[in-house]
Motif scaffolding. Structure first.
Motif, PDB file in Angstrom:
ATOM      1  N   ARG A 108      39.559  38.764  32.704  1.00 30.83           N
ATOM      2  CA  ARG A 108      40.611  38.237  31.828  1.00 30.83           C
ATOM      3  C   ARG A 108      40.777  36.753  32.106  1.00 30.83           C
ATOM      4  N   MET A 130      45.461  45.154  33.942  1.00 30.60           N
ATOM      5  CA  MET A 130      43.988  45.169  34.012  1.00 30.60           C
ATOM      6  C   MET A 130      43.472  46.415  34.741  1.00 30.60           C
ATOM      7  N   CYS A 172      40.213  32.296  34.903  1.00 33.42           N
ATOM      8  CA  CYS A 172      40.062  33.739  35.039  1.00 33.42           C
ATOM      9  C   CYS A 172      41.044  34.186  36.109  1.00 33.42           C
ATOM     10  N   TRP A 192      39.247  37.891  26.933  1.00 33.19           N
ATOM     11  CA  TRP A 192      38.495  38.792  27.810  1.00 33.19           C
ATOM     12  C   TRP A 192      37.003  38.603  27.589  1.00 33.19           C
ATOM     13  N   ILE A 250      35.034  43.629  33.558  1.00 31.67           N
ATOM     14  CA  ILE A 250      35.744  42.908  32.507  1.00 31.67           C
ATOM     15  C   ILE A 250      36.612  41.844  33.169  1.00 31.67           C
ATOM     16  N   TYR A 256      45.732  35.610  26.278  1.00 28.93           N
ATOM     17  CA  TYR A 256      44.580  35.987  27.085  1.00 28.93           C
ATOM     18  C   TYR A 256      43.295  35.981  26.269  1.00 28.93           C
TER      19      TYR A 256
END
Ligand code: RUQ
Ligand code: CUA
Ligand code: CA
Length: 641
Positions: A164, A238, A172, A153, A162, A151
């Protein structure tokens, strides 16, 4: 022939037979002729590369790749106001792609398809909740102290979100809005679990909020009652795991290699509302978080919640954390309005850049842990060096050979300095020459990062510098100049400037790592998408009153439905699966006057929902050049009045 080339050739040959086009023409049209992988897969050694233009270092030639040659490093760049993440190849500095996150993107249909809208967040009427963003910091997941390619961020400062990015597909896949904060700025993943040694990879991402606000946000003018929260987001779900109520604000974020500590620099310990107030004291702080203790406090129920948010908030304020042995937080005093805080690759130090003070502060992490254990009496003794670097220090990168590289915003320089020598100098050895080199950059540098810098595999080859002002370095383009990203060779004792690159503002931060660490997939799996139409025979128009579902597939050069009929006022969901499984064979789907355009990659499924409110004939067409008959690839939508 490599595997990749073999599949290209097979793909081209197959299509050619079916469509009467010779393979060379098709490969050219589809843009897949130039994919030969000539790079070795290992980093090009800088010393000994062909010198170019007499830079006196033998390394400058490494920037220029011959046509068809691949870069040896990936760079993940924050996209700034375009709200995306940019992927660069280094050392060439070529921008390879952009991954849309926070802002709609017309190339891929980000913010157009139902799937992307769901990630971005919508209002009750189905429109996007936000369409502006301001990304600053980008970081990737770790395993055993190095990037693991899972990943990345990136933050949006404006709306405290935020995002990912899945690094297998470069998309995304999740966006989380942090509750009860404003100006979410610094971001850093942890590098392992502080309690369970088996978890040697990233499971948390820490997020610092720069602006303090009333809690709950009542509109009160009394800044004495404002607060900022430090947030921990779960790397997998998340979801926000917990937050810490703090005194002062957050800015940048760093994490230790053992997972025990996270930190943020604070420039507004004064809790000022105006800049004069924010710079009124001589010192501010680098605020440390004891991750294991915070999680234990959350488990023990020692938290509050604010407003509608169910996220547990523990008390990390100064007054509540005076006793080291139970403290969740530690406020280490550092000079006036510090900026970046960065973790050295030897795992020992955090370095805080002074900004309004011409200094760099070196904090020894073992001593901070000693303080939490009651073994170090004075927390400020964790500072092992506070040395002069130059004017306006902002961010620091590392070469893995004990040297730090700090940007000097006001001096328009990068200073290379040796950390252990700085510590010796601070201890009293005035003969310790800790400054190794200085180089002028063009101009006013902010972020800086070196290849593999904040990993245990820092390799000291390249340094990129984000210069906030390019001034005279590029052709003038009106009032707004691009920024200037410069590449510097740091393989030798002296830094050597290799290249300038204009970038659209305001990108801020980036990371650079070896290309072998990423293994992106180039074709989706049909099963990745619950709505996938696996057989063109499943195509059709399904009507349920006013609700209409259109199922369609694409295979170059045709959509499975050459036409479809709707009635005015129908609420339509169109699902499109691309059944072409050839790498890089992407189709687009645009509907004139309906504001629809998106792409489907090989074996990808996407859907859009719209109301058929305009009667007439609408030629839906493929927007991505896929085939010699690309222009002919259409579907006729007829909306009856
Ligand atoms: S900040 S130029 Cu948004 Cu990263 Cu320091
Ligand atoms: Cu399909 Cu162009
Ligand atoms: Ca201050």
């Amino acid at each position: 022939m490599t595997k990749q080339n073999a599949s290209h050739a097979a793909a081209a040959a197959g299509l050619g037979r079916r469509r009467f086009i010779n393979t060379a023409a098709l490969a050219g049209l589809a843009g897949i002729a130039a994919c030969t992988d000539k790079a070795t897969g290992t980093a090009t050694p800088l010393a000994g590369s062909a010198p170019a233009g007499g830079a006196g270092h033998g390394a400058a030639g490494a920037v220029h790749l011959k046509p068809g040659e691949l870069d040896t490093y990936y760079g993940l760049w924050s996209g700034g106001h375009t709200g995306d993440m940019r992927v660069l190849g280094l050392p060439s500095g070529r921008e390879i792609t952009r991954i849309p996150c926070f802002v709609p993107d017309a190339l891929v249909g980000w913010g157009v398809t139902n799937e992307s809208k769901q990630v971005m967040g919508t209002k009750a009427d189905g429109s996007l909740k936000y369409t502006v963003a301001d990304t600053h910091h980008t970081h990737a997941s770790y395993k055993d102290g190095n990037y693991d390619g899972r990943y990345a961020w990136i933050n949006d400062k404006i709306n405290s979100r935020i995002a990912r990015i899945r690094l297998d597909h470069f998309v995304c896949d999740k966006i989380t809005e942090l509750p009860n904060v404003q100006g979410f700025h610094g971001i850093f993943p942890d590098k392992r679990d502080p309690v369970d040694p088996a978890i040697n990879y990233t499971t948390r991402v820490f997020c610092g909020a720069e602006f303090s606000i009333p809690l709950p946000n009542s509109g009160s003018e009394d800044t004495g009652k404002y607060h900022s929260l430090f947030s921990c987001v779960d790397a997998e779900s998340m979801e926000v795991r917990w937050q810490v109520l703090i005194d002062g604000n957050c800015d940048l974020t760093a994490t230790s290699y053992d997972g025990k500590l996270a930190a943020t620099n604070q420039y507004n310990t004064e809790m000022g509302a105006k800049y004069e107030d924010m710079m009124s004291s001589e010192r501010d702080a680098c605020l440390f978080f004891n991750v294991a203790r915070i999680e234990a406090a959350v488990k023990a129920g020692k938290f509050k919640t604010y407003g509608d948010s169910k996220v547990p908030v523990v008390d990390g304020t100064l007054a509540a954390n005076k006793d080291a042995k139970s403290a969740l937080t530690a406020y280490v005093s550092v000079p006036k309005n510090p900026h970046g805080v960065n973790a050295s690759p030897d795992q020992k130090y955090f370095i805080c850049a002074g900004k309004l003070s011409p200094t760099g502060t070196v904090i020894e992490l073992a001593k901070v842990l000693d303080w939490f254990d009651g073994k170090l009496e004075k927390l400020d003794d964790a500072i092992v060096a506070e040395v002069e670097l130059g004017l306006g220090p902002l961010h620091t990168a590392f070469d893995g050979r004990g040297n730090a590289y700090t940007t000097l915003f006001l001096d328009s320089q990068v200073v290379k300095w040796n950390v252990e020598k700085a510590i010796a100098f601070h201890k009293g050895d005035k003969s310790a020459k800790y400054v190794v080199d200085r180089i002028d950059v063009q101009y006013q540098p902010g972020h800086v990062n070196a290849s593999q810098s904040e990993t245990i595999a820092a390799d000291g080859k390249y340094l990129a510098v984000g210069c906030k002002f390019s001034k005279d370095r590029f052709l003038p383009v009106g009032p707004l100049h691009p920024e200037n990203e410069q590449l510097i060779d740091i393989s030798g004792e002296k830094m050597v400037l290799l290249a300038d690159h204009p970038v659209r503002g305001e990108p801020h931060d980036f990371i650079i790592f070896k290309r072998e660490l990423l293994r992106p997939k180039q074709v989706y799996a049909l099963d990745d998408f619950p709505l996938a139409i696996k057989d063109p025979k499943e195509s059709g128009v399904l009507r349920n009153g006013k609700k209409v579902t259109i199922k369609m597939t694409s295979q170059a050069p045709a959509f499975s439905l050459r036409e479809f009929k709707l009635k005015r006022g129908d609420e339509v969901t169109l699902i499109l699966t691309n059944l072409d499984k050839i790498e890089d064979l992407t189709h687009g789907f645009a509907i004139p006057k309906y504001n629809v355009n998106f792409i489907v990659n090989p074996l990808e499924t996407a859907s859009v929902t719209f109301v058929a409110d305009k009667p007439g004939v609408f030629w839906c067409y493929c927007t991505h050049f896929c085939h010699a008959l690309h222009l002919e690839m259409r579907s006729r939508m007829i909306v009856e009045a």
